[in-house]
Design a protein around this motif. Structure first.
Motif, mmCIF file in Angstrom:
data_model
loop_
_atom_site.group_PDB
_atom_site.id
_atom_site.type_symbol
_atom_site.label_atom_id
_atom_site.label_comp_id
_atom_site.label_asym_id
_atom_site.label_seq_id
_atom_site.Cartn_x
_atom_site.Cartn_y
_atom_site.Cartn_z
ATOM 1 N N PHE A 52 -36.645 31.606 -45.769
ATOM 2 C CA PHE A 52 -37.435 32.046 -46.914
ATOM 3 C C PHE A 52 -38.929 31.904 -46.641
ATOM 4 N N SER A 53 -39.337 30.792 -46.035
ATOM 5 C CA SER A 53 -40.762 30.608 -45.739
ATOM 6 C C SER A 53 -41.235 31.621 -44.704
ATOM 7 N N LYS A 54 -40.368 31.978 -43.752
ATOM 8 C CA LYS A 54 -40.728 32.990 -42.772
ATOM 9 C C LYS A 54 -40.934 34.348 -43.445
ATOM 10 N N VAL A 55 -40.050 34.709 -44.362
ATOM 11 C CA VAL A 55 -40.171 35.984 -45.074
ATOM 12 C C VAL A 55 -41.417 35.991 -45.952
ATOM 13 N N ILE A 56 -41.657 34.895 -46.665
ATOM 14 C CA ILE A 56 -42.825 34.825 -47.549
ATOM 15 C C ILE A 56 -44.119 34.900 -46.742
ATOM 16 N N ASN A 57 -44.176 34.198 -45.614
ATOM 17 C CA ASN A 57 -45.379 34.249 -44.778
ATOM 18 C C ASN A 57 -45.630 35.653 -44.249
#
Length: 157
Positions: free
Chosen positions: A70-75
């Motif tokens: 999720f953090s990879k997608v948000i970044n």
């Protein structure tokens, strides 16, 4: 007398809720890739407590993988959107955002102070002061909410 029962039931509910939180498993002690999930599994026959612990470890591992994804997608999405940083109080649009935060902060602080005064001196002269602080806190919440709505309309409308 009702206040005592209300406070007792509230504290009992909070204590009971913490008992259901379960044990947390810390897998952040080791860098990624050094410890695998298979290394955490037991070799002996598992008892009920060990099975619950193993289940909690698996859930923790799954949750950490989902959070990393999720953090990879948000970044990646944040890098695509060229959203400018918030301005200060001199910005004609973003000043309403700061008024919103200040209003909600003042409302929170005034409500907490009024609650402390009301609980501490419920049957004394401090009770009237608590109502005044509750009212001022309520006005701050409402004012902050209105400023938040104005900011949203000006920013995205």
């Amino acid at each position: 007398m009702k206040i005592k029962y209300l406070l007792l039931s509230l504290s009992m509910a909070l204590v009971a809720a913490t008992g259901y939180a379960g044990n947390s498993v810390n897998t952040e002690d080791n860098p990624d890739g050094i410890v695998q999930m298979e290394d955490l599994m037991a070799d002996k026959a598992l008892v009920k407590v060990d099975k619950q612990l193993l289940k909690a470890e698996k859930q923790q591992y799954r949750t950490e993988k989902r959070i990393a994804w999720f953090s990879k997608v948000i970044n990646k999405k944040m890098a695509k959107s060229k959203q400018k940083a918030l301005g200060g109080l001199d910005d004609p649009v973003d000043k309403y955002f700061w008024y919103w935060l200040i209003g909600w902060g003042a409302g929170l602080v005034l409500t907490i102070i009024a609650s402390a005064i009301a609980v501490g001196g419920a049957f004394s002269s401090g009770f009237g002061v608590a109502w005044v602080l509750f009212f001022l806190g309520w006005l701050a919440w409402i004012g902050g909410t209105i400023m938040g709505i104005i900011w949203l309309i000006k920013k995205f409308g």
